[in-house]
Design an enzyme around this catalytic site. Structure first.
Site, short mmCIF file in Angstrom:
data_model
loop_
_atom_site.label_atom_id
_atom_site.label_comp_id
_atom_site.label_asym_id
_atom_site.label_seq_id
_atom_site.Cartn_x
_atom_site.Cartn_y
_atom_site.Cartn_z
N ARG A 114 1.00 -1.25 -0.02
CA ARG A 114 0.12 0.09 0.03
C ARG A 114 0.99 1.23 -0.13
O ARG A 114 2.10 1.13 -0.11
CB ARG A 114 -1.21 0.12 0.97
N GLY A 115 0.20 2.57 -0.08
CA GLY A 115 0.87 3.57 -0.30
C GLY A 115 0.84 4.01 -1.79
O GLY A 115 1.27 3.16 -2.63
N ARG A 169 -7.53 -0.18 -6.88
CA ARG A 169 -7.88 0.58 -5.89
C ARG A 169 -8.16 2.05 -6.56
O ARG A 169 -7.46 2.16 -7.39
CB ARG A 169 -6.55 0.85 -4.88
N ASP A 184 -2.83 10.83 -1.61
CA ASP A 184 -3.18 9.93 -2.54
C ASP A 184 -3.41 10.32 -4.08
O ASP A 184 -3.41 9.91 -5.07
CB ASP A 184 -4.22 9.10 -2.33
N LYS A 208 -5.52 9.74 3.58
CA LYS A 208 -6.15 8.80 4.60
C LYS A 208 -7.23 9.32 5.16
O LYS A 208 -7.05 10.47 5.75
CB LYS A 208 -5.03 8.06 5.34
C1 LIG Z 1 3.20 8.12 0.11
S1 LIG Z 1 1.81 7.28 0.90
C2 LIG Z 1 0.71 8.33 0.55
C3 LIG Z 1 -0.71 7.68 1.19
O1 LIG Z 1 -1.05 6.37 0.89
C4 LIG Z 1 -1.78 5.82 1.95
O2 LIG Z 1 -2.76 5.15 1.73
P1 LIG Z 1 -3.07 3.75 1.75
O3 LIG Z 1 -2.30 3.26 3.21
O4 LIG Z 1 -4.78 3.10 1.88
O5 LIG Z 1 -2.30 2.90 0.59
C5 LIG Z 1 -2.16 7.13 2.83
O6 LIG Z 1 -3.43 7.74 2.52
C6 LIG Z 1 -0.70 7.85 2.58
O7 LIG Z 1 -0.78 9.20 2.94
#
Ligand SMILES: CSC[C@H]1O[C@H](OP(=O)(O)O)[C@H](O)[C@@H]1O
Length: 367
Positions: A54-55, A91, A245, A256
């Protein structure tokens, strides 16, 4: 970044192991450092959907390698378009996923099928190298914000930074976005302390950001998501830095769930609220975040249960609500540009506005 003395990226290819793709299983951190070996498109898609990986920048890079793996099975035009669409749809909120797949398609479409696999691995590798370099630049540009606060606070003062979710090196190919300036400040000898929002319901802060910062020796304190406003009211937060994101051309920020509430508290308490992102997270096609950014709705079970480790080391998931209670689980929210102090990009700092972004990225300025 390093784990112990070993340098790692968050995704890598093992050419000696059939060009397999390797990632950390982030659903097992911080309890175990499990490495997943991916050899098929569907394994990549499942890893993204389940948030084993994720990320925003990282899922784009891993999806790019997922297309390379898919092309090894069938590199025909029809198969490539089908597989690209499937991976891009894993996603909906992070724009990096669509950006990476579209970049792969642009490279691969003109090629004959027999040339596509090698080109796909090459392009995915370029995406990874560029992400790592962009995030290192974000670190350098964001460092100036921390240095400025440290200078103002005087010799030996600790700069207290709050962050939400995980926008560290494990969320990108390397360095991270929100955490990159923090790593560089710490490594430069500045005294920093990080308030780590636990970030319910997936606890990316409590599990991943705390693990990253602890591994790097950065002082940090995990707090309940609801504590941030109180900390800001009592002068315990000098700066907020979060990842994102998707940022619109007008500077609205999707991140998030819970980020918007932190931005409101920061605005109310005069705390600078900065968003760190590589330009691959800017969606130049949308202006109004609230109406144009799709917000992922995840399973309610992620809210009604929590995963943790027992005293004797077992990792277990337990329910935290009565069996009959329903749960809603929007995974992101949108912070309007007016609540964002500024953006930290690989090209420097700018206002969260069309003008600010056009100044750093004139090639995208509207004619
Ligand atoms: C550099 S990561 C940016 C962003 O992605 C994460 O979402 P997820 O954990 O659902 O993939 C989170 O919102 C981070 O801030």
């Amino acid at each position: 970044m390093k784990i112990g003395n070993i340098p790692y990226r968050s995704v890598w290819v093992d050419q000696d192991d059939g060009w397999s793709v390797h990632i950390f299983d982030q659903t097992r951190l911080p309890w175990a450092l499990d490495i997943l070996r991916l050899t098929e498109r569907d394994q990549v898609a499942q890893a993204i959907r389940s948030m084993q990986v994720r990320g925003a920048p990282l899922i784009g890079a891993v999806a790019a390698y997922g297309l390379a793996l898919a092309l090894r099975v069938d590199a025909s035009d029809a198969a490539m378009e089908r597989d690209a669409a499937l991976l891009a749809d894993t996603r909906p909120t992070a724009i990096n996923l669509r950006w990476a797949i579209e970049r792969m398609q642009a490279r691969l479409r003109p090629l004959p099928a027999e040339a596509r696999v090698a080109a796909a691995y090459d392009e995915a590798g370029r995406i990874c190298d560029e992400d790592a370099a962009q995030n290192e630049a974000i670190g350098r540009h964001g460092l100036s914000l921390i240095q400025e606060i440290a200078a103002r606070r005087g010799e030996g003062a600790t700069v207290n930074i709050l962050t939400h979710c995980n926008a560290g090196w494990i969320a990108t190919v390397d360095w991270g976005t929100a955490l990159a300036p923090i790593y560089m400040a710490h490594d430069s000898g500045l005294k920093v302390h990080v308030w780590v929002d636990e970030t319910r319901p997936r606890n990316q802060g409590a599990a991943l950001t705390a693990w990253e910062l602890g591994s790097h020796g950065v002082p940090h304190t995990v707090v309940a998501d609801n504590a941030g406003g109180h900390l800001m009211q009592h002068g315990s937060v000098d700066l907020v830095i979060v990842g994102t994101d998707r940022v619109t051309r007008g500077g609205d920020v999707a991140n998030k769930i819970g980020t918007y509430l932190k931005a409101l508290a920061a605005h109310d308490n005069g705390v600078p609220f900065w968003v760190a992102l590589p330009s691959t997270t800017i969606d130049w096609r949308v202006t109004d975040g609230l109406t144009e950014i799709p917000i992922e709705e995840r399973a309610g079970a992620e809210v009604t249960s929590v995963t943790g480790q027992t005293e004797d080391g077992r990792v277990e998931t337990v329910r935290v609500t009565p069996p009959g209670s329903r749960a809603a689980n929007p995974a992101f929210d949108v912070t309007p540009a007016r609540l964002v102090t500024g953006l930290i990009t690989e090209r420097g700092l700018c206002a969260a506005s069309q003008l600010g972004l056009a100044g750093l990225f004139p090639e995208h300025a509207e004619a």
